[in-house]
Design a protein around this motif. Structure first.
Motif, mmCIF file in Angstrom:
data_model
loop_
_atom_site.group_PDB
_atom_site.id
_atom_site.type_symbol
_atom_site.label_atom_id
_atom_site.label_comp_id
_atom_site.label_asym_id
_atom_site.label_seq_id
_atom_site.Cartn_x
_atom_site.Cartn_y
_atom_site.Cartn_z
ATOM 1 N N LEU A 165 -4.731 7.571 1.817
ATOM 2 C CA LEU A 165 -5.178 6.681 2.894
ATOM 3 C C LEU A 165 -6.160 7.380 3.834
ATOM 4 O O LEU A 165 -7.089 6.750 4.349
ATOM 5 C CB LEU A 165 -3.978 6.129 3.669
ATOM 6 N N ILE A 200 0.821 -1.213 0.000
ATOM 7 C CA ILE A 200 0.000 0.000 0.000
ATOM 8 C C ILE A 200 0.856 1.265 0.000
ATOM 9 O O ILE A 200 0.412 2.327 -0.416
ATOM 10 C CB ILE A 200 -0.987 -0.014 1.197
ATOM 11 N N GLY A 207 -1.090 -2.349 6.907
ATOM 12 C CA GLY A 207 -0.510 -2.020 5.613
ATOM 13 C C GLY A 207 0.844 -2.667 5.432
ATOM 14 O O GLY A 207 1.676 -2.642 6.346
ATOM 15 N N GLU A 223 -5.598 6.805 9.448
ATOM 16 C CA GLU A 223 -5.188 6.083 8.242
ATOM 17 C C GLU A 223 -5.361 4.583 8.493
ATOM 18 O O GLU A 223 -6.429 4.037 8.243
ATOM 19 C CB GLU A 223 -3.742 6.435 7.861
ATOM 20 N N TYR A 237 1.503 6.486 9.020
ATOM 21 C CA TYR A 237 0.534 5.488 8.548
ATOM 22 C C TYR A 237 -0.395 5.021 9.669
ATOM 23 O O TYR A 237 -1.577 4.791 9.450
ATOM 24 C CB TYR A 237 1.259 4.251 7.991
#
Length: 558
Positions: free
Chosen positions: A237, A201, A254, A274, A267
């Motif tokens: 995201l 991702i 991810g 996210e 992330y």
């Protein structure tokens, strides 16, 4: 720290092609997974991440999807999938779907349309560029070797594929592509799935100037700086979270190769909206040489320990860790980080599990890891099926950089096929995986390593994993306790404590085939309870000589 179900879960990864075949065609399937749900419940795992099961030409074993709303025919039907969801949920087991949206198959209807003409409505679903001086638009190399660009004569242009040429990259700059992805994700969430493991991702956003990459002495340039953690990845995201993820109680992880601590906090930071967590690969990428992972060098234990400690310490209170040693892309963990010699195999498999499962983060068990399954060590090239292994064998031997003999040794140690041999259920022909001819050879050691035997043996690797998983469910300190490393510079011992309120845990692991001396911290010298041990040690003096691959966990409450 906020409590959530996905922090408290233990995830089991299923590679469907190799897990259990219910109809004798040599390929694992959904009905096979359903047959084994009671086994998984007995192990104690409560989330299944299943590698892709959607329609695919299988160029990269399902990571090349040709229809996002259809189950791959060899695995079963949508009805089978719905039955799997229902039967898993009945047993308190959740299902994570593998989301592959950096690229599709070149047989996906979007790409079939896209390559027809420059003005096709689907043209901009993918990344097309004109030749530069009659050659590729830039020098990027693909993950599986060769150029990352494929020439298409029909429109005299190149399309980008960071992986196989049959896996063209989607153009996430196009908001129609993003809508399609979110619609598809909502479709599956409405079916009742419990989350997504998101394939590569971190690569969905590319630097739109497409500059050349550094060659590092190889034939091709590195796309990493321009396609990994690209300029708009966090924007995408966050949009995905708004449009899909925030509407459901789902778990997300991810796959973010090359991720740094700082990026991981972006992330998976608690306030970022996210993802819940990411897979970082620093600890499994150590020991690479001039040709990446293609080396026969053993990993460096002190480097491994340093990396594991860093991720524990630096994500603490900021983002959540995912804990793993093996998956479908890695060699078998006991062969890589332990010792698969029969004398040490079970002991070292238990030691590795102890080290990992007592850390803070969500643990992932790769199918067969709970049995101590090992690398297969194929010695003939024709036994390998993995696209990456075969590409690199050709590329590195034909260019004269490695000899075929040396490259075969590299494959034996590092090929992804080591993790993809069939699950070893029992001692019957085909290891109980299939009554037919398996799609890839079964490891001959299934006679010694199999689930049926281990279920009957209270001292087996299986029962050890079962106990570790049960302890995590029973004790908040294992999930939420603070981590502190001990013996940081010791070249055999990995030891750490966990603390939560008045409770303390000490985990000690000897990663070597030699004895190792240590002194228990004063707190644990008296009155500590042994929660689990792989050697049956009952007396814990202040000074201890650890046996090869010994592990234990002590618990103390003030």
């Amino acid at each position: 720290m906020k409590k959530t179900w996905w922090k408290e879960s233990v995830v089991y990864q299923i590679y469907p092609k190799s897990f259990k075949d219910s109809n004798g065609d040599g390929i694992g399937d959904i009905r096979g997974i359903i047959e084994k749900l009671d086994y998984l419940k007995e192990l104690g795992v409560n989330v299944l991440w299943i590698s892709p099961m959607l329609e695919s030409p299988q160029d990269d074993n399902g990571y090349d999807i040709s229809d996002y709303r259809k189950i791959y025919k060899d695995y079963g039907t949508m009805e089978d999938y719905e039955t799997l969801l229902a039967e898993a949920h009945k047993r308190g087991i959740k299902i994570l779907m593998d989301l592959v949206v950096n690229h599709t198959s070149d047989e996906h209807s979007w790409f079939v349309e896209s390559r027809k003409s420059k003005d096709n409505p689907y043209r901009d679903y993918y990344i097309w560029r004109n030749p530069v001086n009659g050659k590729e638009p830039n020098n990027w190399g693909g993950v599986f070797g060769g150029s990352a660009w494929e020439y298409d004569a029909q429109t005299d242009m190149y399309y980008l594929h960071l992986f196989s040429k049959k896996q063209p990259d989607l153009n996430w700059e196009n908001d129609k592509v993003r809508r399609e992805v979110y619609d598809m994700m909502n479709f599956w969430c409405e079916k009742g799935i419990d989350g997504f493991r998101m394939d590569v991702i971190s690569m969905i956003s590319k630097d739109q100037t497409f500059p050349d990459g550094e060659t590092h002495g190889g034939l091709y340039g590195d796309f990493g700086p321009y396609s990994v953690h690209g300029p708009r990845v966090h924007e995408y995201l966050q949009e995905m979270n708004r449009e899909v993820l925030s509407k459901y109680d789902v778990m997300t992880v991810g796959e973010t190769s090359g991720v740094t601590i700082e990026e991981a906090q972006k992330y998976a930071g608690d306030d970022r909206e996210e993802l819940n967590m990411v897979f970082q690969f620093e600890h499994v990428e150590i020991g690479g040489g001039d040709y990446g992972k293609w080396t026969t060098e053993r990993y460096d234990f002190k480097e491994f320990k340093k990396i594991m400690i860093k991720w524990q310490e630096e994500l603490a209170g900021k983002a959540w860790n995912s804990l793993f040693l093996g998956n479908h892309d890695q060699p078998r963990s006991v062969s890589r980080f332990g010792n698969d010699n029969p004398a040490y195999r079970d002991i070292s498999a238990k030691m590795l599990a102890t080290c990992l499962h007592m850390m803070q983060g969500t643990p992932y068990v790769y199918q067969g890891e709970e049995l101590g399954m090992t690398n297969i060590y194929f010695d003939k090239l024709e036994d390998y099926c993995d696209i990456e292994s075969l590409h690199y064998f050709t590329e590195l031997t034909e260019s004269g950089r490695l000899t075929p003999e040396y490259m075969m040794k590299c494959l034996m140690l590092r090929s992804r096929d080591n993790a993809r041999t069939p699950m070893q259920w029992d001692t019957s022909a085909g290891a109980g995986f299939t009554t037919g001819e398996p799609w890839i050879k079964v490891n001959p050691n299934y006679q010694q390593i199999n689930a049926a035997d281990q279920l009957k043996d209270p001292d087996s690797v299986f029962h050890y994993y079962q106990k570790l998983i049960r302890l995590r469910k029973e004790m908040d300190i294992i999930v939420y306790g603070e981590f502190e490393a001990l013996y940081r510079d010791h070249d055999q011992i990995f030891a750490y404590t966990r603390k939560l309120g008045s409770e303390k845990l000490l985990t000690v692991c000897n990663f070597s085939a030699q004895e190792a001396e240590m002194e228990l911290p004063e707190t644990f010298a008296e009155g500590a309870q042994c929660l689990i041990t792989n050697m049956g040690r009952t007396v814990f003096d202040r000074k201890i000589v650890l046996n090869p691959y010994e592990a234990f966990v002590l618990y103390k409450k003030d």
